[in-house]
Scaffold this motif. Structure first.
Motif, short mmCIF file in Angstrom:
data_model
loop_
_atom_site.label_atom_id
_atom_site.label_comp_id
_atom_site.label_asym_id
_atom_site.label_seq_id
_atom_site.Cartn_x
_atom_site.Cartn_y
_atom_site.Cartn_z
N ARG A 232 -1.62 22.36 21.65
CA ARG A 232 -1.05 22.70 20.35
C ARG A 232 0.46 22.71 20.43
O ARG A 232 1.06 23.29 21.33
CB ARG A 232 -1.55 24.09 19.92
CG ARG A 232 -1.01 24.55 18.57
CD ARG A 232 -1.35 26.01 18.34
NE ARG A 232 -0.53 26.87 17.57
CZ ARG A 232 0.77 26.86 17.31
NH1 ARG A 232 1.51 25.92 17.75
NH2 ARG A 232 1.38 27.77 16.60
N GLY B 162 1.64 22.71 13.95
CA GLY B 162 0.20 22.46 13.95
C GLY B 162 -0.22 21.12 14.55
O GLY B 162 -1.38 20.74 14.47
N LYS C 35 -1.13 18.23 17.38
CA LYS C 35 -1.67 18.08 18.72
C LYS C 35 -0.66 17.22 19.46
O LYS C 35 -0.24 16.17 18.95
CB LYS C 35 -3.03 17.40 18.71
CG LYS C 35 -4.14 18.27 18.16
CD LYS C 35 -5.50 17.72 18.50
CE LYS C 35 -5.90 16.65 17.51
NZ LYS C 35 -7.28 16.17 17.71
#
Length: 133
Positions: A107, A111, A113
């Motif tokens: 993370r 927000g 990835k």
């Protein structure tokens, strides 16, 4: 594989002073700030067209950004490219022999990835790949 430059990360010692420069001198606007505890970093996002500048200030003296500044000084710390299906991209890069810092996504700020490629595999530049919903 790469959709666009998502952001450029800039390591700073003093977030307030850096924000003042970008807002008051360059006329840009910080739109969001957050702390990513896992990475020991405070982040400020500055949209610039289709990409962002991401100001990074360490929240601890031993955080990755503090160590980066100690070694290299303030300035561009990484460039982030937006991708689809980050896990698949990491598997492809690993299979191609590219040295990875992160073999699995984690993370990141906003927000996203994220995963980093090792600078020794990218001609000295810390490259981040990020996937956003």
């Amino acid at each position: 594989m790469i959709k666009k430059i998502d952001h450029i990360g800039i390591a700073v010692k003093d977030m307030a002073a850096a924000k003042a420069f970008y807002e008051n001198v360059l006329g840009l606007k910080v739109t969001e700030e957050e702390v990513v505890e896992e990475q020991k970093v405070k982040v400020a996002f500055i949209p610039t067209g289709d990409s962002e500048v991401e100001l990074l200030e360490s929240t601890t003296p031993d955080g990755p950004i503090a160590r980066y500044i100690e070694k290299n000084g303030e300035g561009i710390q990484h460039i982030a490219f937006r991708v689809d299906n980050l896990e698949e991209r990491l598997a492809q890069l690993k299979a191609a022999g590219v040295r990875l810092i992160d073999e699995k996504p984690r993370r990141g700020a906003g927000g996203a990835k994220i995963a980093f490629l090792h600078p020794k595999a990218t001609f000295g530049t810390l490259v981040e790949l990020c996937e956003r919903d």
